[in-house]
Design a protein around this motif. Structure first.
Motif, PDB file in Angstrom:
ATOM      1  N   ALA A  54      66.093   2.769 -32.821  1.00 51.43           N
ATOM      2  CA  ALA A  54      66.602   1.403 -32.765  1.00 51.43           C
ATOM      3  C   ALA A  54      67.982   1.436 -32.124  1.00 51.43           C
ATOM      4  N   SER A  55      68.350   0.346 -31.444  1.00 55.89           N
ATOM      5  CA  SER A  55      69.647   0.269 -30.780  1.00 55.89           C
ATOM      6  C   SER A  55      70.154  -1.165 -30.825  1.00 55.89           C
ATOM      7  N   ARG A  56      71.459  -1.309 -31.020  1.00 56.16           N
ATOM      8  CA  ARG A  56      72.086  -2.629 -31.027  1.00 56.16           C
ATOM      9  C   ARG A  56      73.335  -2.580 -30.153  1.00 56.16           C
ATOM     10  N   GLN A  57      73.563  -3.638 -29.407  1.00 59.14           N
ATOM     11  CA  GLN A  57      74.737  -3.715 -28.553  1.00 59.14           C
ATOM     12  C   GLN A  57      75.945  -4.146 -29.364  1.00 59.14           C
ATOM     13  N   GLY A  58      77.021  -3.358 -29.252  1.00 62.70           N
ATOM     14  CA  GLY A  58      78.263  -3.709 -29.933  1.00 62.70           C
ATOM     15  C   GLY A  58      79.073  -4.656 -29.062  1.00 62.70           C
ATOM     16  N   GLY A  59      80.390  -4.601 -29.214  1.00 63.94           N
ATOM     17  CA  GLY A  59      81.232  -5.508 -28.453  1.00 63.94           C
ATOM     18  C   GLY A  59      81.471  -5.027 -27.035  1.00 63.94           C
ATOM     19  N   ARG A  60      80.417  -4.765 -26.312  1.00 63.46           N
ATOM     20  CA  ARG A  60      80.479  -4.272 -24.933  1.00 63.46           C
ATOM     21  C   ARG A  60      79.693  -5.194 -24.011  1.00 63.46           C
ATOM     22  N   ARG A  61      80.008  -5.120 -22.719  1.00 61.05           N
ATOM     23  CA  ARG A  61      79.230  -5.887 -21.743  1.00 61.05           C
ATOM     24  C   ARG A  61      77.862  -5.260 -21.522  1.00 61.05           C
ATOM     25  N   PHE A  62      77.787  -3.939 -21.658  1.00 60.47           N
ATOM     26  CA  PHE A  62      76.543  -3.208 -21.416  1.00 60.47           C
ATOM     27  C   PHE A  62      76.219  -2.350 -22.629  1.00 60.47           C
ATOM     28  N   ASN A  63      74.940  -2.247 -22.939  1.00 60.23           N
ATOM     29  CA  ASN A  63      74.508  -1.239 -23.908  1.00 60.23           C
ATOM     30  C   ASN A  63      74.227   0.028 -23.105  1.00 60.23           C
ATOM     31  N   ALA A  64      75.171   0.950 -23.127  1.00 54.60           N
ATOM     32  CA  ALA A  64      75.063   2.172 -22.335  1.00 54.60           C
ATOM     33  C   ALA A  64      74.481   3.332 -23.122  1.00 54.60           C
ATOM     34  N   ASP A  65      73.819   3.042 -24.251  1.00 58.62           N
ATOM     35  CA  ASP A  65      73.067   4.062 -24.988  1.00 58.62           C
ATOM     36  C   ASP A  65      71.642   4.114 -24.453  1.00 58.62           C
ATOM     37  N   ALA A  66      71.048   5.297 -24.453  1.00 59.01           N
ATOM     38  CA  ALA A  66      69.663   5.444 -24.001  1.00 59.01           C
ATOM     39  C   ALA A  66      68.983   6.530 -24.808  1.00 59.01           C
ATOM     40  N   VAL A  67      67.692   6.350 -25.035  1.00 61.99           N
ATOM     41  CA  VAL A  67      66.880   7.310 -25.779  1.00 61.99           C
ATOM     42  C   VAL A  67      65.689   7.709 -24.928  1.00 61.99           C
ATOM     43  N   GLY A  68      65.331   8.984 -24.986  1.00 63.45           N
ATOM     44  CA  GLY A  68      64.140   9.465 -24.289  1.00 63.45           C
ATOM     45  C   GLY A  68      63.279  10.296 -25.225  1.00 63.45           C
TER      46      GLY A  68
END
Length: 220
Positions: A12-26
């Protein structure tokens, strides 16, 4: 220990106070086993997000016999070929072998106790290892990244006596205490997806300004 033939995973992933969600999972299967990666782009830009996405995709395509360090080096070569300057930190899990660069983390979970398997490659950790007190800002300054790492700087550890492995970006583990992470994982009557979703949701609710991502690999 984790056994490939009875392995499940959720993320699971949630966007914090950023313009982009730069997290990625493979995640990808290689023969009878799986390879997992979690990458966190450095900075808040489309190039940081692209670096994390490409790195995680390339890492999980690495044959398991090559090992997780080679997976990180393969991802590094991919970043260099992009010529964008994008960079990230990353952790790769192949069975019980885990390699990482930067401040992403892997934890081992045996159903009752949470153990941090990786050590943050940050300025704060460097100061602590030299018996000095870091400033809060140093927790967010990495001393190693995928684009710049050398093979001898890549962390490598074997997870012993674990039935689950949890991978997290710093939005999770720099916001939630180990006791809180352990408590969420220990919740009974919930699915693995519910638990990883609770981890990232709780991090955002508790004020995480960075993106928050978690991946839980466990035996059925």
């Amino acid at each position: 220990m984790l056994r490939d033939e009875v392995m499940t995973w959720d993320t699971a992933s949630r966007q914090g106070g950023r313009r982009f969600n730069a997290d990625a999972v493979g995640a990808a299967r290689d023969g009878d086993g799986m390879v997992f990666a979690l990458a966190d782009g450095i900075g808040d830009s489309m190039w940081a997000a692209e670096a994390a996405r490409v790195a995680s995709d390339i890492a999980v395509r690495t044959p398991r016999p090559a090992g997780p360090v080679e997976a990180i080096l393969a991802a590094q070569r991919a970043l260099h070929s992009m010529h964008t300057g994008g960079d990230c930190v990353m952790v790769v899990a192949m069975g019980d072998q885990i390699a990482w660069v930067g401040d992403v983390r892997a934890y081992g979970w045996d159903g009752s106790q949470l153990v941090q398997l990786t050590s943050d490659q940050t300025l704060a950790e460097y100061f602590r290892s030299h018996d000095a007190i870091p400033t809060p800002r140093m927790e967010h300054v990495v001393t190693n990244s995928l684009r710049n790492t050398r093979p001898d700087q890549i962390g490598l550890v074997t997870a012993h006596n674990c039935t689950s492995i949890l991978l997290t970006s710093d939005g999770v583990h720099k916001t939630l205490s180990p006791d809180l992470i352990q408590g969420i994982l220990a919740e009974t009557g919930t699915t693995a997806l519910t638990r990883v979703s609770t981890l990232v949701d709780t991090a955002i609710v508790m004020g995480a300004t960075d993106n928050s991502t978690a991946l839980l690999v466990m035996n059925r």
